[in-house]
Every structure is written in structure tokens, then in C-alpha cells.
Motif scaffolding. Structure first.
Motif, PDB file in Angstrom:
ATOM      1  N   ILE A  37      45.306  30.822  43.756  1.00 49.75           N
ATOM      2  CA  ILE A  37      45.279  31.918  44.423  1.00 49.75           C
ATOM      3  C   ILE A  37      43.598  32.018  44.497  1.00 49.75           C
ATOM      4  O   ILE A  37      43.037  32.241  43.309  1.00 49.75           O
ATOM      5  N   ALA A  38      43.025  32.042  45.448  1.00 54.48           N
ATOM      6  CA  ALA A  38      41.618  32.353  45.688  1.00 54.48           C
ATOM      7  C   ALA A  38      41.398  33.630  46.673  1.00 54.48           C
ATOM      8  O   ALA A  38      41.961  33.600  47.660  1.00 54.48           O
ATOM      9  N   PRO A  39      40.475  34.501  46.222  1.00 54.89           N
ATOM     10  CA  PRO A  39      40.053  35.731  47.007  1.00 54.89           C
ATOM     11  C   PRO A  39      39.178  35.105  48.270  1.00 54.89           C
ATOM     12  O   PRO A  39      38.668  34.267  48.065  1.00 54.89           O
ATOM     13  N   ALA A  40      39.534  35.685  49.654  1.00 55.02           N
ATOM     14  CA  ALA A  40      38.811  35.447  50.743  1.00 55.02           C
ATOM     15  C   ALA A  40      37.374  35.187  50.557  1.00 55.02           C
ATOM     16  O   ALA A  40      36.684  34.210  51.057  1.00 55.02           O
ATOM     17  N   GLU A  41      36.766  36.200  49.703  1.00 56.00           N
ATOM     18  CA  GLU A  41      35.195  35.998  49.536  1.00 56.00           C
ATOM     19  C   GLU A  41      34.523  35.002  48.885  1.00 56.00           C
ATOM     20  O   GLU A  41      33.364  34.543  48.886  1.00 56.00           O
ATOM     21  N   ARG A  42      35.477  34.002  48.092  1.00 57.49           N
ATOM     22  CA  ARG A  42      34.906  32.850  47.584  1.00 57.49           C
ATOM     23  C   ARG A  42      34.386  31.876  48.726  1.00 57.49           C
ATOM     24  O   ARG A  42      33.690  31.117  48.390  1.00 57.49           O
ATOM     25  N   TRP A  43      35.122  32.090  50.068  1.00 58.40           N
ATOM     26  CA  TRP A  43      34.436  31.192  50.895  1.00 58.40           C
ATOM     27  C   TRP A  43      32.862  31.708  51.540  1.00 58.40           C
ATOM     28  O   TRP A  43      32.414  30.843  52.132  1.00 58.40           O
ATOM     29  N   ASP A  44      32.686  32.814  51.161  1.00 58.01           N
ATOM     30  CA  ASP A  44      31.272  33.484  51.944  1.00 58.01           C
ATOM     31  C   ASP A  44      30.159  32.550  51.524  1.00 58.01           C
ATOM     32  O   ASP A  44      29.205  32.377  52.446  1.00 58.01           O
ATOM     33  N   ASP A  45      30.137  32.081  50.364  1.00 61.55           N
ATOM     34  CA  ASP A  45      28.781  31.160  49.938  1.00 61.55           C
ATOM     35  C   ASP A  45      29.318  29.638  49.913  1.00 61.55           C
ATOM     36  O   ASP A  45      28.327  28.896  50.051  1.00 61.55           O
ATOM     37  N   ALA A  46      30.534  29.534  50.271  1.00 67.06           N
ATOM     38  CA  ALA A  46      31.053  27.917  49.923  1.00 67.06           C
ATOM     39  C   ALA A  46      31.239  27.212  51.616  1.00 67.06           C
ATOM     40  O   ALA A  46      31.109  25.982  51.414  1.00 67.06           O
ATOM     41  N   ALA A  47      31.455  27.965  52.551  1.00 72.72           N
ATOM     42  CA  ALA A  47      31.678  27.411  53.832  1.00 72.72           C
ATOM     43  C   ALA A  47      30.829  28.174  54.883  1.00 72.72           C
ATOM     44  O   ALA A  47      30.744  29.288  54.487  1.00 72.72           O
ATOM     45  N   PRO A  48      30.502  27.568  56.159  1.00 74.68           N
ATOM     46  CA  PRO A  48      29.837  28.294  57.139  1.00 74.68           C
ATOM     47  C   PRO A  48      30.689  29.076  58.010  1.00 74.68           C
ATOM     48  O   PRO A  48      31.822  28.985  57.710  1.00 74.68           O
ATOM     49  N   GLU A  49      30.007  29.991  58.814  1.00 76.13           N
ATOM     50  CA  GLU A  49      30.941  31.029  59.644  1.00 76.13           C
ATOM     51  C   GLU A  49      31.712  29.984  60.320  1.00 76.13           C
ATOM     52  O   GLU A  49      31.388  28.713  60.797  1.00 76.13           O
ATOM     53  N   GLY A  50      32.916  30.469  60.658  1.00 79.64           N
ATOM     54  CA  GLY A  50      33.844  29.719  61.554  1.00 79.64           C
ATOM     55  C   GLY A  50      34.798  29.025  60.774  1.00 79.64           C
ATOM     56  O   GLY A  50      35.827  28.163  61.313  1.00 79.64           O
ATOM     57  N   HIS A  51      34.472  28.887  59.676  1.00 80.75           N
ATOM     58  CA  HIS A  51      35.469  27.870  58.479  1.00 80.75           C
ATOM     59  C   HIS A  51      36.084  28.602  57.502  1.00 80.75           C
ATOM     60  O   HIS A  51      36.436  28.185  56.247  1.00 80.75           O
ATOM     61  N   ARG A  52      35.745  30.136  57.557  1.00 78.18           N
ATOM     62  CA  ARG A  52      36.386  30.826  56.538  1.00 78.18           C
ATOM     63  C   ARG A  52      37.564  31.771  56.846  1.00 78.18           C
ATOM     64  O   ARG A  52      37.885  31.746  57.968  1.00 78.18           O
ATOM     65  N   PRO A  53      38.545  31.864  55.708  1.00 76.81           N
ATOM     66  CA  PRO A  53      39.813  32.365  55.985  1.00 76.81           C
ATOM     67  C   PRO A  53      39.675  33.682  56.766  1.00 76.81           C
ATOM     68  O   PRO A  53      40.549  33.607  57.838  1.00 76.81           O
ATOM     69  N   ALA A  54      38.646  34.645  56.875  1.00 78.02           N
ATOM     70  CA  ALA A  54      38.629  35.796  57.817  1.00 78.02           C
ATOM     71  C   ALA A  54      38.417  35.259  59.246  1.00 78.02           C
ATOM     72  O   ALA A  54      38.590  36.140  60.178  1.00 78.02           O
ATOM     73  N   ASP A  55      37.862  34.157  59.410  1.00 77.53           N
ATOM     74  CA  ASP A  55      37.559  33.590  60.963  1.00 77.53           C
ATOM     75  C   ASP A  55      38.853  33.183  61.328  1.00 77.53           C
ATOM     76  O   ASP A  55      39.009  32.978  62.735  1.00 77.53           O
ATOM     77  N   ILE A  56      39.931  32.949  60.683  1.00 84.84           N
ATOM     78  CA  ILE A  56      41.070  32.414  61.227  1.00 84.84           C
ATOM     79  C   ILE A  56      42.069  33.526  61.103  1.00 84.84           C
ATOM     80  O   ILE A  56      42.839  33.586  62.010  1.00 84.84           O
ATOM     81  N   LEU A  57      42.342  34.152  60.354  1.00 83.37           N
ATOM     82  CA  LEU A  57      42.961  35.755  60.191  1.00 83.37           C
ATOM     83  C   LEU A  57      42.339  36.857  59.856  1.00 83.37           C
ATOM     84  O   LEU A  57      41.890  37.032  58.709  1.00 83.37           O
ATOM     85  N   PRO A  58      42.027  37.626  60.809  1.00 82.99           N
ATOM     86  CA  PRO A  58      41.093  38.780  60.669  1.00 82.99           C
ATOM     87  C   PRO A  58      41.620  39.544  59.527  1.00 82.99           C
ATOM     88  O   PRO A  58      42.809  39.914  59.261  1.00 82.99           O
ATOM     89  N   GLY A  59      40.672  40.022  58.641  1.00 78.41           N
ATOM     90  CA  GLY A  59      41.446  41.021  57.434  1.00 78.41           C
ATOM     91  C   GLY A  59      41.972  40.171  55.971  1.00 78.41           C
ATOM     92  O   GLY A  59      42.532  40.695  55.478  1.00 78.41           O
ATOM     93  N   ALA A  60      41.730  38.922  56.309  1.00 79.79           N
ATOM     94  CA  ALA A  60      42.287  38.057  55.190  1.00 79.79           C
ATOM     95  C   ALA A  60      41.764  38.434  53.948  1.00 79.79           C
ATOM     96  O   ALA A  60      40.599  38.894  53.774  1.00 79.79           O
ATOM     97  N   ARG A  61      42.465  38.474  52.932  1.00 80.95           N
ATOM     98  CA  ARG A  61      41.946  38.939  51.562  1.00 80.95           C
ATOM     99  C   ARG A  61      42.325  37.803  50.429  1.00 80.95           C
ATOM    100  O   ARG A  61      41.809  37.507  49.311  1.00 80.95           O
ATOM    101  N   SER A  62      43.392  37.064  50.752  1.00 80.31           N
ATOM    102  CA  SER A  62      43.719  36.018  49.717  1.00 80.31           C
ATOM    103  C   SER A  62      44.175  34.708  50.290  1.00 80.31           C
ATOM    104  O   SER A  62      44.510  34.523  51.696  1.00 80.31           O
ATOM    105  N   VAL A  63      44.035  33.798  49.604  1.00 82.74           N
ATOM    106  CA  VAL A  63      44.488  32.214  50.118  1.00 82.74           C
ATOM    107  C   VAL A  63      45.194  31.697  49.057  1.00 82.74           C
ATOM    108  O   VAL A  63      44.797  31.470  47.768  1.00 82.74           O
ATOM    109  N   VAL A  64      46.622  31.502  49.478  1.00 84.72           N
ATOM    110  CA  VAL A  64      47.512  30.843  48.425  1.00 84.72           C
ATOM    111  C   VAL A  64      47.389  29.347  48.481  1.00 84.72           C
ATOM    112  O   VAL A  64      47.761  28.801  49.732  1.00 84.72           O
ATOM    113  N   VAL A  65      46.935  28.431  47.538  1.00 81.45           N
ATOM    114  CA  VAL A  65      46.769  27.138  47.713  1.00 81.45           C
ATOM    115  C   VAL A  65      47.944  26.250  47.171  1.00 81.45           C
ATOM    116  O   VAL A  65      48.078  26.540  46.116  1.00 81.45           O
ATOM    117  N   LEU A  66      48.473  25.285  47.598  1.00 82.92           N
ATOM    118  CA  LEU A  66      49.831  24.542  47.063  1.00 82.92           C
ATOM    119  C   LEU A  66      49.275  23.245  47.340  1.00 82.92           C
ATOM    120  O   LEU A  66      48.873  22.457  48.039  1.00 82.92           O
TER     121      LEU A  66
END
Ligand code: SF4
Ligand code: SF4
Length: 298
Positions: A37-66
Motif C-alpha cells: 500500500i502506498a499513500p497517494a502523496e508518494r506520486w506528487d514528486d514521482a509522476a507528472p500531473e495527469g498521472h497521479r492517483p488523485a487525477d483519476i479518483l478525486p480525493g484519492a488517499r491510498s493505492v493498493v498494489v497487487l
């Protein structure tokens, strides 16, 4: 401080630790090999705008990776490499991520969506599953085509679920999985690791790289276009190639033969059902020492 809410099913108050445990349990019980599990903020510095969890689901807080192994150990043993892909891979990560999303929505009343991993332009996905795996602490990049290697299983196939639910994150790996100590020793001797030797860019292949004094990756090179044409002989690319030849063929008889050819038939099959072999080359992973122990059975 963690969020406390009532479980819909049991009616008991549960906190984020318990919710995290239950989400992971659902995924593991459904047949996934690893979950992080990663918190959505980890994408802030790792991915450009448009490719972050909150760009896909507003209010995203967590990403469960399988992550799942894909081909079975037996499929890796088959002398016909097509069987490894066609008979070995069941896309279970894509199914289980949906099970996890349904569980989060029905049990915890929070939004959940399968992260869109398909390419939208060229090889650029909306959300990179490779990056998601790294940010969820499941693996690190390797010299072999940048494949993310998990410390236990090596090559895994990943899917992710984005949710507005707060879950307890896993730490990212501090130790690089690649290169394996054996690869460092090989590199010191011959200037190549097993994967870069299996597919050398200076001899028609796709890989190259350097390892520094500390035994870490200093630089890496991957020719993705060449890999695509070498590794994926059937699929969208071969269908487009065949179509171009068919529609520009003037002789009707040749055109009919081309349409009925094995090459075009398999290309159609590959894009329609995915039960035709699409990729035949896994050589960089076949020689990788990280991936071997879990595939060694009797
Ligand atoms: S999949 Fe095959 S062609 Fe692509 S990098 Fe690996 S060994 Fe090379
Ligand atoms: S063989 Fe595997 S561990 Fe070794 S350098 Fe290549 S990807 Fe890394």
C-alpha cells in the motif's frame, strides 16, 4: 491518528490498521502473491500531473498494489516458449484488483477504482504499474528492461486499486533488488550481467548497463522499440503490419492468401482473445537469479 469507522458487515468500530489488514487479507485469499500500500502523496514528486492517483479518483488517499507471478513454474519449464505465455498467464491481478475495489466500497463505504494501466499514447500509460509497485514497497527497477523485481519472486504482473480510504502504507524498499550479488560478480569479470549478456545492445539486443563500485546500478540502457519487435511477434503491431500489406496488395489471389495465412490468423487471434501468444521472449528474465528460486520445483 488513524480514522475509526464502523464495519458495515460486523457493525464494530475498526481503525485504519484493521481495515488495512482486511483489505490485504481479501487480496491474499483471492490468490494474489504480494500486496503493498502506498499513500497517494508518494506520486506528487514521482509522476507528472495527469498521472497521479488523485487525477483519476478525486480525493484519492491510498493505492493498493497487487502483484502476481503470471506463468506457473511449470510453464517456465516448457521447451515451447509460447506455452509459457498462452497457458501460464491468467490475468488474475486484474480480476483480484476488482475484488479488492468491490470490498472497499461495500465494506468501508469509500470510493475505489482499478488504476488505468493501459497506454494512451505510445507506451505511456495513464498510471504506471511499475512506479506503483516501487512506491508500494514491492520491488525496485532492474537492468533487464527496467522490469520491477520483487525480492522474493522477481518478475511480477501488477495491478492497482486507487481508493479514498485511508490505509496504513508500507515502506518503500531501501535495498535494491537488482543487481543480485552473482550478477555483480559476473559484471566484474566480463562487463555484463546475465540479462545484459542474454540480450546485448551491442550485438543486436536491447540491454546494456553499468554497475558502480558499491555494486549498484550506475546506468542502464533499454531499447524498447527493438524489444517490442523482437519479443512481441503477434498482437496489435503484427495486425497493423499485416493489414497494411493486405490492403495495398493488387493481386486478388495473393490478397486472399494473405488474409487466410497463419500469420494473419494468429495476429487476429492475438488481438481478439489474448489466447494467442503475443510475446515469445522472456530471455532476460529466464537467466535472472532473482526469479529462479521460486520457479525451482520437482
Ligand atoms: S524481452 Fe527479450 S528482447 Fe526484450 S529485453 Fe528481454 S531478452 Fe531482450
Ligand atoms: S540478471 Fe536480474 S538481478 Fe542480474 S542484473 Fe539482470 S535483472 Fe538484475
Amino acid at each position: 491518528m488513524t480514522e475509526v469507522q464502523e464495519s458495515r458487515e460486523s457493525g464494530k468500530a475498526i481503525n485504519s490498521d484493521e481495515k488495512t489488514r482486511q483489505v490485504k487479507e481479501v487480496a491474499i485469499n483471492a490468490g494474489i502473491d504480494v500486496v503493498g500500500i502506498a499513500p497517494a502523496e508518494r506520486w506528487d514528486d514521482a509522476a507528472p500531473e495527469g498521472h497521479r492517483p488523485a487525477d483519476i479518483l478525486p480525493g484519492a488517499r491510498s493505492v493498493v498494489v497487487l502483484g502476481t507471478r503470471g506463468p506457473t513454474a511449470g510453464a517456465w519449464q516448457s521447451p515451447d516458449h509460447r506455452f509459457m505465455e498462452v497457458n501460464g498467464y491468467d490475468f488474475r491481478n486484474d480480476l483480484i484488483v476488482q475484488i479488492v475495489a468491490d470490498f472497499i466500497e461495500s465494506e468501508f463505504d469509500h470510493y475505489a477504482i482499478m488504476a488505468p494501466a493501459l497506454s494512451v499514447s505510445g507506451h505511456q500509460p495513464v498510471m504506471s504499474m511499475m512506479l506503483a509497485a516501487v512506491l508500494a514497497g514491492l520491488g525496485t527497477r532492474s537492468l533487464a528492461a527496467n522490469i520491477i523485481l520483487n525480492p522474493k519472486y522477481g518478475l511480477l504482473y501488477y495491478s492497482a486499486c486507487i481508493t479514498t480510504l485511508e490505509l496504513i502504507p508500507d515502506p518503500m524498499l531501501v535495498q535494491d533488488v537488482c543487481p543480485h550479488p552473482m550478477c555483480v560478480a559476473t559484471y566484474r569479470k566480463i562487463g555484463k550481467t546475465p540479462c545484459t549478456a542474454a540480450c546485448p545492445s551491442d550485438d543486436g539486443g536491447c540491454l546494456d548497463g553499468e554497475i558502480d563500485e558499491e555494486g549498484r546500478i550506475a546506468s542502464s540502457y533499454f531499447d524498447r522499440e527493438r524489444c517490442t519487435s523482437r519479443a512481441m511477434n503477434f498482437g496489435i503491431n503484427s495486425f497493423q503490419k499485416a493489414m497494411e500489406q493486405i490492403v495495398t496488395e493488387d493481386d486478388p489471389e495473393s490478397q486472399t492468401n494473405m488474409i487466410n495465412s497463419e500469420f494473419f490468423t494468429r495476429s487476429c487471434s492475438a488481438i481478439s482473445s489474448f489466447r494467442e501468444s503475443v510475446a515469445q521472449c522472456f530471455e532476460c528474465m529466464r537467466v535472472c537469479p532473482i526469479t529462479r528460486p521460486e520457479r525451482k520445483l520437482k
